[in-house]
Design an enzyme around this catalytic site. Sequence first.
Site: not given
Length: 306
Positions: A108, A135, A138, A223, A262, A290
């Site tokens: 990450r 991403h 996600q 987001d 998210c 997740r």
Amino acid sequence: MTRHFLNLADAGPDGIAAMLADAIDRKAARAGWPKGKVDADAPLAGRVLAMIFEKNSTRTRVSFDMAIRQLGGQSIVMDAGQMQLGRGESVADTARVLSGFVDAIMIRTDDHAKVVEMAEYASVPVINGLTDYSHPCQIVADLQTIVESGRSLPGLKVAWLGDGNNVLASFMEAAGLMQFDLIAACPQGFMPPDEDVALGKGRARVVGAAKEAVEDADIVVTDTWISMGQDHADTKLAAMMPFQVTRELMANAKPDVKFLHCLPAHRGEEVTAEVIDGPQSLIWPEAENRLHAQKAILRWCFGQIG
């Protein structure tokens, strides 16, 4: 051939479909179990996942750690500042070294080029846990949440409100791969680049008005407006406010519309509390998914599904 998961296209429609089916089935199979109990078949017994974090994390860190444990394997968690990577060792050298110690690497980071370089030099699967470009992990969890809500992906209408960021890029890519429509409403100066829209293969487009995007939408997504590492920019917040997800805006969508985010969320900025904490919100199943999505991603990388 080593399977890397840097973007959704690496798995393709069939791979993503296999991930979703596996995530849903495994989630159901362990309903009511303690979180630390290993899955009955322990499909990744003996495997070790290295996790590298150059950016802070809650959901990615815990979900991948628990995912490999539930699959029967183990994890090693490393913050970049505590590694030689943080002292100037190259990504390529780090990839080669870790490939001799572990069975897979999740990273990450900020720069997508680092993930690409890691995959180029690693001899084990590399997974993109988030970059400034995309991403994908996600989005697998988001698609799982949508399917679990009783909706079919082909023909779905998803509305995105706010920033043209990395999560939107992956959602656009998912639209093109899984054949649903994504309409993004973003303010001038914060629209996604044309190459991100092109990932949608004709199924993604950008508009300038929030109401236009959410009209007859099945799913509304937003987001945080201030991404990790950005300053709390008053100018950006002012530009984004017309795209705030409110109860009044949601009324333009389908009656059974659902809301996704998210996380982390900032109530009163990108979404009002009455929406994110209300009955239309699926953010808690989305967050839990997740874990189940990461398990499916790991199994795909090891060639066990798809």
